[in-house]
Scaffold this motif. Structure first.
Motif, short mmCIF file in Angstrom:
data_model
loop_
_atom_site.label_atom_id
_atom_site.label_comp_id
_atom_site.label_asym_id
_atom_site.label_seq_id
_atom_site.Cartn_x
_atom_site.Cartn_y
_atom_site.Cartn_z
N LEU A 89 -27.57 41.19 -4.18
CA LEU A 89 -28.92 41.70 -3.59
C LEU A 89 -29.49 41.75 -4.90
N ALA A 91 -22.74 43.90 0.48
CA ALA A 91 -23.53 42.79 -0.31
C ALA A 91 -22.42 42.46 -1.54
N HIS A 92 -21.99 43.17 -2.17
CA HIS A 92 -21.30 43.02 -3.46
C HIS A 92 -19.75 43.24 -3.07
N VAL A 151 -23.89 36.03 -1.86
CA VAL A 151 -23.42 37.43 -2.08
C VAL A 151 -24.41 37.93 -2.98
N LYS A 204 -33.83 40.86 2.55
CA LYS A 204 -32.26 40.39 2.45
C LYS A 204 -31.44 41.84 3.10
N ALA A 205 -31.87 42.78 2.44
CA ALA A 205 -31.12 44.03 2.81
C ALA A 205 -31.37 44.30 4.22
N LEU A 243 -21.11 40.11 5.67
CA LEU A 243 -22.47 39.66 5.38
C LEU A 243 -22.64 38.58 6.58
N THR A 301 -18.03 41.25 1.15
CA THR A 301 -18.87 40.34 1.36
C THR A 301 -18.45 39.49 2.69
N ILE A 344 -29.12 41.98 6.37
CA ILE A 344 -27.90 42.52 6.30
C ILE A 344 -27.75 43.57 7.27
#
Lengths: 769, 282, 155
Positions: free
Chosen positions: A611, A596-597, A609, A554-555, A603, A600, A558
């Motif tokens: 991680l 991510a937080h 939203v 996921k990281a 993204l 958003t 992003i």
């Protein structure tokens, strides 16, 4: 096998995260927990191994200033749910009760629970309780516990046989076992006990209005404790919390939830008070759990060249009166693993667990390890009988790497192990041939007895029983990019806060110092397996890997979106997510986490939203580790004192997460094995009275009884991601036979033999005659 | 494991201690180093209504050399016997024996007098006192004092001639002549444990004293062995004589036979050493 | 109950104690210094070791009233005020001289005392000096190395 390349963290001897607090006196063990209004418990225990309780007089105790409650079976037992552990709810076992009710079944059985303002006062009150017991002849000798006419330990059951498993003996095997080339020996392992430096203990706080129960406990398994406490107290499990912050050793003794902890929890629930019970050392020796009390009659059938054709083991384990955990569960493995790393076409077995009026058996570092004790001692005995060096016998019979995978005669599949390599490496490190020359010279010139012994084994290291084969990790990245890993483990010395942070930092490409591990708390971690059974590196480690894979993906997604790059072109190195080959096209891990937080909108379209990820890893049914132990001793002919001169371990646990921690685990197990073989002995007299009830009589090895241990490492792959294999128990598996064999080897020079342990001066001088 | 309740007294003079002992008799116990007493209290193997802490009595806490005698106050810490070169010079056997006692943390608190008064059959100082021919100084209320020879002081397991109203105030170790040889050896299950058997020996000229420990309720002199040693007998012969009449109790750590066997071996070793030392001294 | 006053880790501590209360319990309960641990309460395991007037002693074998007027140093008093590890504490960390940590305070205090008395001990001297402290996790391997390392660092 070649060593894998150590990563930035995995494979490095990273210094432990736990150490600063432990070194400065800021650990939080259960006795360090102080709660408002907390009261202190002690137990009045049976001083008779078997008998009828005729009367209990508690008035004087109740009247003592500072005493809050004096509880007997009638106060607690009717309110107790089952005390069996989760794994064994459907398996019949000993009829465990919180407090002895009408009769007692071992010396040390708890009869009365006293609650007072301090432990000092509670012990004063305990002395005022009068328990009148009509003693009856106890069953103490496990080898006669099944004889006709012997009393029954548990009147509810009609036998002292707790469990039995037997394989049929094929006619061909039967013929071999009866043949001329069959050699028979009996081996016994004596009763001893895990002795963690921190005794057991629990603090239980029950808040009646909300019906919430909170416990702090010295435990290897907070989730199991939560389930067990819920069952016994009737508090719904989601309203039970168990925390074990720092736990002072366990070795299996604290893996399940023992009787006293459950009884105190029940009392706290009934009284609506906060109760603390800290086991004292005498209680820990007498009444926690015992182990290693086994007997086996073994038969090896050999061909003319000393090769194994068939084996039989008839194993008996002393389950005591109220075992903790499985009765006979380890016994099955004793039979199934008896041939160990040696080629053997046929084998059969019988294993039985038998009740006696003694302290119950529990898990102790490699609960099945008697298979290695019996086998390796048998190997040396057989080799001597046929005039072959024990190393040569092992070389001749060990399963060579070229013949893996190899199916044991009992059906277990052996693969990805290296017994032959470890055998050679241990022999080389200890300089086996040179030692033989030195041994001969020392006897010829000075009459001295030197001896060398080996212990070769394979260990199934992942645990096949639910829930021991599974762990769930939650990997949670906060807006700063720092990571919290939550695991359902119960660390008690193996450095889980360090090793799992190493794995996560490695997998995510971030700094070790940016990862913290939360564990030992049932409220903030997912149901897990606890810590035991040599499973952390494989099972917890791989659950972390699996969760990291999701977070990492996921990281990267992003970052790819932010950098307008393809995810496959990105790497995470040292906290930077960059295009491979173009380091200037990069975004910081912490930036990705922040977005991510907190930003958003940046993204990718449709991405959730946050991680974090949760992943579960279930171990394959078998992943083996293995080692060879080599021990050199001198036996003093005049005094019977055994000195361990050298100790070598060549071990294979696959890829090591932290070599320093691996060696530490091996070392601890080895010294427990040296202690168990030479010093430690829990002794009962014929009436079932314990004779070794303090550290003055139960002798643990100290700095002066052990040498500097030397290590060799072999690394074969494991059938799991990361290539790890479990190894926490192995040190304690290979050591007892290695030490025994070394002493036997020394005594053989003068024709003396030994057949039981511990190898005290009495036993050694008795052998020397 | 917490002790039963007691009244605590911390007198500052010998006379006060003795008055308290006279008043409370068997209900009182002297607390010196506590390394043997406190475990027994914690295990509730024993209890006393009154503990008389003697650690704050200055008159008990020092040692001095008085010509041919090392006079050691009862609450002198065992560690000072190990550390001070003057002790090793005056009474080498005391300096040699001390490191065998338990562990250094125990010796930091344990006292010379406490070890002698406690009279554990497997402890070193009683055997040293017997081997050297030491004297024990005992006080009672009213200024009474008496001296008892070590040979007469140790009566049985944990039993000396000290009466319930008496206090051991010191030990007087004779300084043996220059050229004397001393040796003490023991075998224990682990370093620092109680001896399974041990031997202390002092020897010069024709004067030989051998005291065995761990093999009887009190230190055992071996007069026939001593005579043989004084006459230059072979170490094996001396050893055989020393153990001939031994009949120790056995326990979980070693049987009676093992203790005798080890004692014999140790006598042989100790005698070999003292004979060599004397030969070397010329 | 008797009054007692002592200096613990440089701070004056007052209390009223039952004479039978051990120094170990006084430190843990009345001073809330829980770094000193109880492994056996009968003077064998050494987990309760503290320094009293500079000497290493088993605090389970001393009554609190006996330590009146003394200077007591516990594990909490060995490092720096901001959590900096002493040389001995750091050596234990570097050499993996601890696992569960329960015996560790007793060992660190004992080693601190040992090196004060004998700054350059031989290996056998180290082993003999520490034979009064029990550890069940480490097999003593990292502990002996830690003492050697701390001794070396001081040179």
């Amino acid at each position: 096998m070649s060593a894998s390349t150590a990563g930035r963290f995995v494979g490095q001897s990273v210094k432990r995260r736990e150490d600063p607090r432990l070194l400065t006196g800021h650990g939080r063990y259960v006795d360090d927990v102080m709660r408002p209004g907390m009261l202190h418990c002690t137990f009045v225990r049976s001083d008779v191994a078997r008998g009828r309780i005729v009367g209990i007089e508690t008035e004087a105790a109740k009247d003592l200033d500072g005493v809050v409650a004096v509880l007997t079976a009638s106060d607690l037992n009717p309110h107790a749910g089952t005390m069996q552990p989760t794994m064994l709810l459907t398996t019949p076992g000993a009829p465990l009760r919180p407090l002895a009710d009408g009769d007692v079944r071992f010396v040390g059985e708890p009869i009365v629970l006293i609650v007072a303002e301090s432990r000092y006062v509670a012990e004063d009150a305990a002395e005022l309780v009068e328990v009148d017991i009509e003693s009856e002849p106890p069953v103490i000798d496990v080898e006669h516990a099944l004889d006709v006419g012997v009393a029954v330990v548990h009147p509810e059951l009609d036998t002292n046989l707790g469990a039995e498993m037997a394989f049929p003996i094929a006619p061909e095997l039967a013929a071999l076992l009866d043949g001329d080339n069959a050699i028979r020996r009996t081996f016994r392992q004596h009763r001893h006990t895990p002795v963690p430096m921190e005794t057991r203990g629990i603090v239980v706080e029950y808040e009646p209005a909300g019906g919430v129960l909170e416990a702090w406990m010295s435990t290897q398994n907070p989730h199991e404790a939560k389930q067990a406490i819920a069952r016994v107290t009737g508090v719904p499990s989601h309203l039970v919390r168990v925390q074990g912050h720092d736990v002072g050793g366990g070795f299996g003794q604290k893996f399940f939830t023992p009787r006293e902890e459950l009884t105190v929890a029940l009392a706290a629930r009934r009284l609506g008070r906060t109760l603390k019970w800290i086991e004292d050392r005498r209680e820990n020796l007498i009444a926690s759990n015992h182990a290693r009390a086994d007997v086996a009659h073994c038969t090896f059938a050999l061909d003319a060249d000393g090769r194994l054709l068939g084996t039989y083991i008839d194993h008996l384990e002393d389950a005591g009166s109220f075992p903790i955990g499985a009765t006979g569960g380890a016994g099955a493995l004793v039979g199934l693993l008896f041939t160990g790393p040696y080629k053997c076409p046929q084998a059969s077995l019988r294993t039985r667990a038998v009740w006696t009026n003694t302290c119950g058996r529990g898990a102790y570092r490699g609960p099945w390890m008697f298979e290695t004790v019996a086998r390796e001692q048998m190997v040396d005995a057989v080799a001597r009988e046929i005039g072959m060096d024990p190393l040569e016998w092992r070389r001749r019979n060990v399963v060579p790497t070229s013949e893996l995978p190899y199916t044991l005669p009992t059906g277990l599949p052996l693969d990805m192990v290296s017994p032959s390599e470890t055998l050679e490496q241990a022999a080389e490190i200890i300089a086996y041939d040179e030692f033989r020359a030195e041994q001969a010279r020392a006897f010829a010139e000075d009459g001295r007895l030197l001896g060398i012994g080996l212990g070769l084994y394979v260990e199934p290291s992942t645990g096949m029983m639910d829930p021991m084969g599974t762990e769930t990790a939650v990997v949670r990245v906060d807006p700063n990019g720092q990571v919290t890993v939550s695991l359902g483990t119960g660390s008690h010395g193996q450095g889980i806060e360090t090793t799992m942070a190493q794995v996560v930092a490695e997998e995510l490409g971030i700094d070790f110092d940016d990862v913290t591990v939360v564990q030992g708390d049932s409220a903030v971690t997912t149901f897990g397996r606890g810590t035991g059974g040599s499973g952390t590196a494989v099972i917890a480690g791989n659950s972390c890997r699996s969760a990291c894979a999701v977070v990492r993906a996921k990281a990267i997604e992003i970052a790819a979106h932010l950098l307008e790059a393809a995810p496959d072109d990105l790497d995470i190195v040292d906290g930077q997510i960059a295009v491979r080959g173009t380091p200037s096209r990069a975004v910081a891990w912490s930036e990705v986490a922040r977005i991510a937080h907190l930003e958003t909108a940046r993204l990718p379209e449709g991405m959730e939203v946050g991680l974090e990820a949760t992943a579960t890893f279930k171990a394959p049914p078998f992943s083996w580790s293995n080692a060879c132990h080599a021990c050199a001793v001198e036996v003093d002919r005049a005094t019977g004192v055994v000195t361990v001169l050298r100790y070598v371990v060549s071990e294979d646990c696959g890829v090591m997460i932290n070599p320093m921690i691996v060696e530490g685990q091996v070392a601890g197990g080895v010294v427990q094995g040296i202690g168990g073989t030479l010093y430690e002995h829990f002794v009962y007299d014929d009436e079932g009275n314990p004779l070794t009830t303090t550290f003055m009589d139960y002798l643990l090895p100290t700095t002066t009884e052990v040498p500097t241990i030397e290590y060799g490492h072999v690394e074969t792959p494991a059938p799991t991601p990361g290539g790890h294999k479990g190894m926490g128990e192995g040190g304690a598996i290979g050591s007892p036979p290695a030490v025994f064999n070394a002493v036997a080897d020394a005594l053989a020079i003068v024709g003396a033999t030994i057949d039981h342990t511990p190898l005290s001066p009495d036993v050694v001088l008795g052998a020397l005659g | 494991m917490k002790p039963a309740p007691f009244e605590y007294h911390a007198p500052e003079t010998i006379e006060e201690v003795c008055s308290l002992l006279a008043e409370f008799g068997d209900d009182a116990k002297v607390l010196a180093g506590g390394q043997s007493l406190v475990p027994m209290l914690a295990l509730r193997l024993t209890r006393f209504e009154h503990l008389i802490d003697v650690n704050r009595v200055p008159a008990l806490s020092s040692w001095r050399r008085e010509n041919g005698t090392l006079v050691v106050g009862a609450t002198t810490r065992q560690r000072s016997m190990e550390r001070d070169a003057a002790v090793a010079d005056a009474v080498p056997l005391l300096a040699q024996a001390t490191p065998l006692i338990g562990h250094f943390q125990i010796r930091n608190r344990g006292t010379v007098g406490g070890s002698l008064a406690h009279a554990d059959p497997a402890s070193e100082y009683p055997a040293v006192a017997v081997a050297l021919g030491a004297e024990l100084e005992i006080a009672a209320a009213g200024g009474r004092q008496r001296r008892v020879a070590a040979d007469d002081f140790f009566v049985g397991t944990w039993t000396t001639v000290i009466a319930a109203d008496e206090l051991l105030v010191g030990a007087r170790f004779p300084v043996w002549p220059a050229g004397s040889a001393f040796a003490i050896e023991e075998v224990a299950r682990r370093h620092g444990d109680f001896a399974l058997a041990g031997v202390a020996c002092a020897f010069v000229g024709e004067r030989a004293r051998i005291a065995l420990f761990g093999v009887g309720p009190a230190p055992v002199r071996a007069p026939d062995a001593e005579a043989a040693l004084a006459q230059g007998a072979d170490p094996a012969e001396v050893a055989a004589l020393a153990v001939r009449d031994l009949d120790p109790s056995g326990d979980v750590h070693a049987s009676s036979a093992t203790r005798v066997r080890i004692a014999r071996h140790l006598v042989e070793r100790v005698v070999t050493r003292v004979q060599e030392d004397l030969r070397a001294a010329g | 109950m008797l009054p007692v006053e002592m200096i613990v880790n440089g701070t004056r501590r007052n209390g009223r104690v039952d004479p039978r209360k051990t120094l170990a319990d006084f430190l843990r309960e009345d001073c809330t210094l829980t770094g000193t641990h109880l492994g056996c309460e009968h003077g064998v395991c050494g987990a309760c070791t503290v320094l009293v007037d500079g000497e290493a002693v088993r605090s389970c074998l001393l009554f609190a009233v006996q330590a009146g007027g003394s200077e007591v140093t516990t594990i909490e008093g060995l490092g720096g005020p901001d959590g900096e590890l002493s040389a001995v504490q750091d050596a234990f960390r570097q050499e993996h001289g601890l696992q569960c940590g329960f015996c560790t305070p007793g060992f660190v205090v004992s080693v601190t005392a040992l090196l004060h008395d004998n700054p350059a001990p031989a290996e056998q001297e180290i082993r003999e000096a520490l034979s009064g402290n029990l550890c069940r996790c480490t097999g003593y391997q990292g502990i002996v190395r830690a003492v050697q390392r701390a001794a070396e660092a001081a040179r």
